[in-house]
Every structure is written in C-alpha cells, then in structure tokens.
Motif scaffolding. Structure first.
Motif, PDB file in Angstrom:
ATOM      1  N   LYS A  77      10.376   6.330   0.531  1.00  0.00           N
ATOM      2  CA  LYS A  77      10.468   6.746   1.942  1.00  0.00           C
ATOM      3  C   LYS A  77      11.096   8.134   2.079  1.00  0.00           C
ATOM      4  CE  LYS A  77      10.395   2.013   3.417  1.00  0.00           C
ATOM      5  NZ  LYS A  77      10.875   0.954   2.562  1.00  0.00           N
ATOM      6  N   TYR A 104       1.747   0.847   4.382  1.00  0.00           N
ATOM      7  CA  TYR A 104       2.692  -0.158   4.893  1.00  0.00           C
ATOM      8  C   TYR A 104       4.084   0.080   4.312  1.00  0.00           C
ATOM      9  CZ  TYR A 104      -0.794  -3.169   7.126  1.00  0.00           C
ATOM     10  OH  TYR A 104      -1.748  -3.668   7.960  1.00  0.00           O
ATOM     11  N   GLY A 105       4.094   0.398   3.005  1.00  0.00           N
ATOM     12  CA  GLY A 105       5.367   0.557   2.307  1.00  0.00           C
ATOM     13  C   GLY A 105       6.256   1.614   2.926  1.00  0.00           C
ATOM     14  N   VAL A 106       5.663   2.737   3.275  1.00  0.00           N
ATOM     15  CA  VAL A 106       6.485   3.806   3.848  1.00  0.00           C
ATOM     16  C   VAL A 106       6.591   3.675   5.362  1.00  0.00           C
ATOM     17  CG1 VAL A 106       6.200   5.480   1.989  1.00  0.00           C
ATOM     18  CG2 VAL A 106       4.492   5.372   3.801  1.00  0.00           C
TER      19      VAL A 106
ATOM     20  N   ILE B 186       0.559  -7.357   1.840  1.00  0.00           N
ATOM     21  CA  ILE B 186       1.794  -7.136   1.080  1.00  0.00           C
ATOM     22  C   ILE B 186       2.064  -8.317   0.147  1.00  0.00           C
ATOM     23  CG2 ILE B 186       4.295  -6.759   1.270  1.00  0.00           C
ATOM     24  CD1 ILE B 186       3.579  -5.321   3.960  1.00  0.00           C
ATOM     25  N   ALA B 197       4.728  -2.516  -6.378  1.00  0.00           N
ATOM     26  CA  ALA B 197       4.880  -2.633  -4.913  1.00  0.00           C
ATOM     27  C   ALA B 197       6.177  -1.970  -4.464  1.00  0.00           C
ATOM     28  CB  ALA B 197       4.842  -4.104  -4.508  1.00  0.00           C
ATOM     29  N   LEU B 200       6.018   1.635  -4.151  1.00  0.00           N
ATOM     30  CA  LEU B 200       5.218   2.154  -3.025  1.00  0.00           C
ATOM     31  C   LEU B 200       5.944   1.888  -1.709  1.00  0.00           C
ATOM     32  CD1 LEU B 200       1.604   1.190  -4.115  1.00  0.00           C
ATOM     33  CD2 LEU B 200       2.619   3.457  -4.066  1.00  0.00           C
ATOM     34  N   GLY B 201       7.213   1.516  -1.812  1.00  0.00           N
ATOM     35  CA  GLY B 201       8.028   1.385  -0.603  1.00  0.00           C
ATOM     36  C   GLY B 201       8.157  -0.036  -0.070  1.00  0.00           C
ATOM     37  N   ILE B 202       7.578  -1.018  -0.778  1.00  0.00           N
ATOM     38  CA  ILE B 202       7.658  -2.395  -0.290  1.00  0.00           C
ATOM     39  C   ILE B 202       9.020  -2.989  -0.676  1.00  0.00           C
ATOM     40  CG2 ILE B 202       6.616  -4.710  -0.389  1.00  0.00           C
ATOM     41  CD1 ILE B 202       4.743  -2.609   0.825  1.00  0.00           C
TER      42      ILE B 202
END
Lengths: 243, 319
Positions: A77, A104-106, B186, B197, B200-202
């Motif tokens: 992020k 979605y992750g960021v 997710i 994951a 990648l920010g999860i």
C-alpha cells in the motif's frame, strides 16, 4: 532523498548468516540490477525489503519512512511491490482475476469503469490481453512471468522489485520481457531487478550491485562491475559469455 | 479447485436448484413417513454443519476439531434451556452468538498455525472440550449428557421444515459469501498462495478470521438446532469421532470448497448411515467402504458429477 535506503541490514537463519551488513540506496527513477552467485542472499534481500522476513539488525527506509518491521500487505500500500523467482500465480484464478486481487489488495477506490480501464491497460502493456480469461495454471512459464509483473504493476507500485524475471525463459521471451521492463522504467517506475542472465541485466541497467556470501562486494556501472577483479573471481569468472 | 459456474451455465444451475428445493419442500411431507422425515431433518442439520466446515477450507483452514463448535452450541442450547429456562429460539440465538465469539477468540492462538499444525490444534481443542464436558458431570450430565431440552416443535413435518429452512438460509448466505461476494476472489487467492496474496496487499489473517467466525457460527447453528431437535445432547456431539470424522467425510464426499457439495454429502452420508443400519454388524465397515469408494471413484466430490448429470438432463429436456 533516496526512494529506498537499506542501512546495514543482517539476517540469519539459525546459525547461517545469509545477509551480512548490506547497505545501499535506490533513487527514484533508477533501474538497478542485483547479481551474485547462487546462495549470495539476493532473494533473501528481496524478502527482507518486501517484508516477507524482517532483518535481525539494520533498517530499511522507504520514502523517508522506516519500514523495517512492516508486513508485506502494508508495504504494498506504500508503493513497494515484488515478483517471485519461482512464479507464484493464483493458479485457479484467471489472468484477469489475478490482477484484480492486486486491485482489492491495495484498496483502490476508483470507479469500476476506471478499474476496468486500468486492467485493460495493464493486460495490453504486459501482452496478456488475449489470455485474460485463461486460468493461470494453464499458462506457459513465459506468460506466468509476465503475469507476475502485471500483478505487481497493478498495485500501483512506485518501486518494483523483480526477482529473476528471465530465469527459465527462451531468448525471444527474455527479449520481450526486457522490453517490458524498459517500458515500465520509461513510464517512471523505479525498478530493482535480480537476475542470473547477467548479459541481459548488464544491458538493461545503469547501476549494478554484486552480492557474494551475503555481502555487497561491488556497486557500480555495468562496465565497472565487469572489470572488477573481486567480482570476476566471485561470480563473473563462471560466466564466460559476459567477458 | 472446482468452480461451479464453470461446470454449469447459471440458468441450468438455478433451474436444478429450484427443482431440488421444490421437491424437498413438497415431496417428503406429502409421503408422511416419519422415518424419512427424521433422516431428512438430520441430513439438513448436518448439511449446515458440513457447509460451516467447508467455509473454513476457503482459506486453507482444515479443521479436524470442528465438532468443538457443534458440541459447544449443542451444550450451550441445552444449558440455556434446561438451567436458565430460556425459550429454545432464544437459546439457539445465544448459543450461536457464543460459538461465534469463541471462534473469534480462537483466532488468537490459531493465528500462526497452518496446515497439519492447525488441523491438529483444532483436534486437540475438540478432545479437551469432550473430556471437559464428560468430567463436569454435575453441569453437563457426564457421559449421559443433558436430556429434556425443549423442542421447537414435536411435529415431524414442523421439525423437517425448520431444519430445511435453516439449511437453505445457511446455504444461500454461505454460497453467496464464498462464491459471489467481493470476498470470493480473495478467498480463492488466499487458498492458492497466502504469501503471494500478502505481497499484493491482502491482509490474509483478516480473511482467515472471517472464515473462522462464519465457520464457528454456522457450526453452532447446526449444533443448536440439533440439540432442540433430538432434545438430548451428549459428549459424542463434541467428539472428534464420530462428529468431526462425519463432517470431514461429508465435506470430502460432497466436494470441498463448493459449499453446495458438502451439503449434498451430508444428506448422502446420513442416508448411507441409516441404510446400513439394517445390517448392524457390518454397518461401520459398509459405510466406510462406500465413502472410500466415492472418494476414489468420484474425485472432486459428488457435486461435480451431480452438476454434469443435471446439465445433461436439462439439455435433453430442452431438446
């Protein structure tokens, strides 16, 4: 002010000291290569910077913030993304879905249409547009390597860390991926790249770091690195094609 | 991994589901066979339990102690009802809330456990809980358990409809969450590769926690309805064998990470169990052999083949 500062970091696994007091800076907009023989600690260094492991000593500063103890999901992020030496796609997701996970992750707050536009752009740029509906498990290695890059780019990263993107690829695939790296650099991304295909790396980068047995033994231009006696002894001597 | 939509067009999938629901609503009560209604009521209760186990599998949490949540809710319902004189519906609600909270609390010790360690940790929990309820006989009735729980109704058809409605509501909620909500993508990414994951920010533990709370709450719902239906609860409800073994078999026979598969697996296993009761001496052997054969001959679970068969039938009818 450098984008990334690695300050005297060390890491041990049990009794084995893998990284020994490594320090270097990465300025915004640079494309830097990291080379070294097997076991030099290159991938561990990436794991430390990307938060997969935490260093035992030293610190890592990214955009003037201490990120030494941060988790990977927080670092993404902040603008730091990576790819993997041994590809790690979400095998049961399509190419498109793999990239959407990064969105979605960021936590992109963009509208759906903006996200779709960005997705198409990334697919186009990485040459995966025609494969968007394919499950990752059905892709050949060359496409999986591109998917790794695509996912990292999709996080909106400022610093992209690519771990051996050319390993295991054919010559034409390497050329294609080198072109992609050049394009990403030209649009403003800062890139740190580990590679074993030394010839390709020395062509691509302006600055190279050489790791050997967990230490940074040389930092300089590709030409300086090629001629360094210690580097030749430790690594390049084995690679007759770069001489 | 089995993705249901890849096996069936959405329309034929919906048609098959609708037909099955209509058959289940109309046919068994019309037959007025109390034993059939009993089997289907138990099947529906175990279907809720099996789906609750399956939702954990969406984030790679193989639980070999899932009976802990089922038994905890069954005992909580029994104690709330018999000791505190709580209405059975309120007892069910309170029991589900307790299991969800316990699930939330367990995420702390289980935070770093993965794979076999997680599975064994859960199994250990169920074992400790079973020994505890057996030991504190003055509260839990020991081996005998707690009897005389107030049923929601004494009518066979009424019980069947309660279990069926609860099962369908659970199925719709869990299936939507696991396959169609924004969490679905997710969950599937985390199941494939947690580390990738994360990078990648999860925030992986957040989604594992969500699945654990959902899994414990719905296992609790199954356990609570089970207690009010049978009006008795004993340590078997919490024990790894038979209860966890049963839910794992249901999930694997039905088809893991499909939600609907484990529900189908639950009905099938309950039917097989009752079918082999005619030969009590060889019941367990026959039951285990059949389950093993299904696992060997129908890899991916019966759901995969059920959908293929349904698609074929619908195509035939349409043509």
């Amino acid at each position: 002010m450098p984008l990334l500062e690695v300050r005297n970091i060390s890491k041990s696994f049990g009794g084995l000291k893998v990284i020994k007091g490594v320090s270097f800076n990465v300025d915004k907009g640079e494309l830097i290569g990291i080379i070294g023989p097997n076991g030099a600690g290159k991938s561990t260094l990436f794991n430390l910077i990307s938060g997969v492991y935490h260093p035992d000593a030293g610190s890592i500063i990214f955009k003037d913030e201490d990120i030494t103890k941060m988790e990977p999901y927080d670092l993404v992020k902040k603008g730091l993304a990576r790819s993997w030496q041994i590809v790690r796609p979400f095998r049961n997701l399509t190419v498109e879905e793999n990239i959407r996970v990064a969105f979605y992750g960021v936590g992109f707050k963009d509208s759906l249409s903006e996200r779709n536009r960005r997705l198409d752009e990334i697919l186009q740029m990485t040459g995966l547009l025609q494969h968007r509906e394919q499950l990752a498990k059905n892709l050949p290695l060359g496409h999986l390597k591109r998917l790794e890059v695509a996912r990292a780019v999709a996080t909106g990263a400022e610093l992209l860390m690519l771990d051996e993107p050319f390993a295991g690829l054919r010559v034409d695939e390497i050329k294609g991926l080198m072109h992609l790296v050049t394009v990403l650099h030209s649009i403003g991304l800062t890139i740190l790249i580990i590679e074993h295909v030394v010839r390709s790396l020395l062509e691509l980068t302006r600055r190279v770091l050489v790791l050997h047995e967990g230490r940074l033994i040389k930092e300089g231009t590709p030409e300086e690195v090629r001629r360094d006696k210690m580097v030749i002894e430790a690594y390049l001597g084995e690679e007759s094609e770069v001489a | 991994m089995l993705r249901l939509k890849s096996l069936a067009t959405l329309s034929s999938f919906k048609i098959t589901g609708l037909i099955l629901i209509i058959i289940m609503v109309v046919v068994p009560p019309a037959l007025r066979d109390p034993y059939l209604l009993h089997i289907l009521t138990l099947g529906s209760i175990y279907a809720i339990f099996a789906m609750s186990w399956d939702i954990l599998m969406y984030t790679n949490q193989l639980s070999l102690g899932h009976s802990f949540f089922f038994g905890l809710a069954a005992y909580s319902t029994a104690l709330f009802n018999s000791s505190l004189r709580m209405h059975p519906i309120l007892a069910i609600i309170a029991a589900v809330a307790i299991t969800a909270i316990v699930g939330l609390g367990l995420s702390i010790p289980f935070f770093k456990l993965r794979g076999a360690y997680y599975a064994l940790g859960m199994a250990g929990l169920a074992k400790i809980a079973t020994l505890t309820v057996t030991a504190y006989s003055d509260i839990t009735g020991g081996e005998e358990g707690i009897r005389g729980i107030t049923p929601l109704t004494t009518d066979h058809v009424g019980n069947y409809y309660i279990a069926l409605a609860t099962m369908l509501a659970s199925l719709i909620f869990l299936y939507y969450t696991a396959e169609h909500s924004r969490f679905s993508l997710i969950f599937r990414a985390v199941r494939d590769d947690e580390v990738a994951a994360k990078c990648l920010g999860i925030v992986v533990h957040k989604y594992r926690l969500l699945c654990l709370v959902l899994g414990s709450a719905f296992a609790g719902l199954g356990g609570a309805v089970y207690a009010t239906y049978l009006t008795i609860v004993n340590p078997n409800a919490m024990a790894i064998i038979p209860t966890t073994a049963l839910v794992v078999t249901m999930g694997m026979v039905g088809g893991v990470t499909t939600i609907i598969g484990p529900a189908l697996g639950a009905y099938l296993i309950v039917f097989l169990d009752s079918f082999f009761r005619v030969a009590e001496n060889i019941r367990l052997l026959a039951y285990a052999l059949t389950a093993t054969l299904i696992l060997l001959l129908l890899p991916g679970g019966i759901i995969r083949y059920a959908i293929k068969a349904a698609n074929y039938l619908i195509r035939e009818v349409r043509s």
